[in-house]
Design a protein around this motif. Sequence first.
Motif, short mmCIF file in Angstrom:
data_model
loop_
_atom_site.label_atom_id
_atom_site.label_comp_id
_atom_site.label_asym_id
_atom_site.label_seq_id
_atom_site.Cartn_x
_atom_site.Cartn_y
_atom_site.Cartn_z
N MET A 84 16.97 28.22 1.45
CA MET A 84 17.17 29.78 0.83
C MET A 84 18.44 29.69 0.17
O MET A 84 18.46 30.18 -1.09
CB MET A 84 16.57 30.79 1.64
N TYR A 99 23.44 33.57 -2.25
CA TYR A 99 21.64 33.76 -2.10
C TYR A 99 21.48 35.16 -2.90
O TYR A 99 22.26 35.89 -3.39
CB TYR A 99 21.45 34.19 -0.64
N THR A 137 21.25 40.19 -3.09
CA THR A 137 22.20 39.03 -3.50
C THR A 137 23.67 39.22 -2.68
O THR A 137 23.87 40.19 -2.36
CB THR A 137 22.46 39.02 -4.95
N HIS A 192 9.91 28.55 -1.53
CA HIS A 192 8.58 29.02 -1.24
C HIS A 192 7.44 28.09 -1.72
O HIS A 192 6.52 27.99 -0.95
CB HIS A 192 8.41 30.16 -1.98
N GLY A 212 13.07 36.80 1.52
CA GLY A 212 14.03 35.79 2.16
C GLY A 212 13.67 35.46 3.68
O GLY A 212 14.51 34.50 4.40
N GLN A 219 17.44 36.78 -3.06
CA GLN A 219 16.13 36.75 -2.80
C GLN A 219 15.51 38.10 -2.23
O GLN A 219 16.33 39.16 -1.85
CB GLN A 219 15.94 35.90 -1.57
N THR A 237 15.20 27.96 -7.88
CA THR A 237 14.76 29.21 -7.45
C THR A 237 14.60 29.99 -8.83
O THR A 237 14.47 29.38 -10.06
CB THR A 237 16.05 29.85 -6.69
N GLY A 244 15.65 28.31 -2.74
CA GLY A 244 15.13 29.74 -2.94
C GLY A 244 13.67 29.70 -3.41
O GLY A 244 12.73 29.36 -2.44
N SER A 245 13.05 30.20 -4.43
CA SER A 245 11.86 30.15 -4.88
C SER A 245 11.03 28.81 -4.79
O SER A 245 9.98 28.62 -4.50
CB SER A 245 11.61 30.75 -6.13
#
Length: 221
Positions: A191, A139, A112, A90, A144, A141, A49, A86-87
């Motif tokens: 995520m 988490y 977060t 994406h 999200g 994000q 992420t 996470g990222s």
Amino acid sequence: MKFAILTFPGTSCEVDMQHAISTVVGGDSEIIWHKDADISKYDGIIVPTGASFGDYLRPGALAKSTELAKQVVAFAATGKPVIGVGSGFHILVELGLLPGAFLMNPSLKFETGKVNVRVNNNTKFTSAYEQDTVIALPYAQQFGTYYVDADTAKQLQDNNQVAFTYTDESFNSTAAIAGVINQQGNVLGMMPLPERAVEEIIGGTQGLPFFASTLKNWSEQ
């Protein structure tokens, strides 16, 4: 097996991921910068992420244009494991390896904390969990909210491709989806951040079975 942990400008949790795999779980991993990388020699890929390229245009859009991204698509086609957290989730969506898109959190702010998710253990990444067990994972994000149309959501559910669902907080994600796999079962996006839940000193160990499942099942390929 040896994992390549792929990094782009803005990636922020590659060291956490390597610590989880190589120090805590006892696997093997190497952090790889996106330029001039050759991932063909690795047994698995992890995209951690952060905010790749600052989330300019949209999360993962610029990472998609790199030469390394083309290698990731080809790597996934071999059937070897590819994980995006996470990222990284994406980016896998931008590459077309997983369906869907991402929207900002309903608050329109970076958030977060910890979130409870239900685990589907019918994947090679989650088999060490009991079916439908609920775990708490960190988490962090801004984008999200996972979105797919109703037909795609039903297809994901019918094909057992939903690996994680939110139980107490969905960020408006379609069908409360927190993580999915592809039809072949070798690409996972999620995520919540399991690498931040592998030691009691950092807030719990409920991410450990994720890494244990992954190493055990894919090492036996």
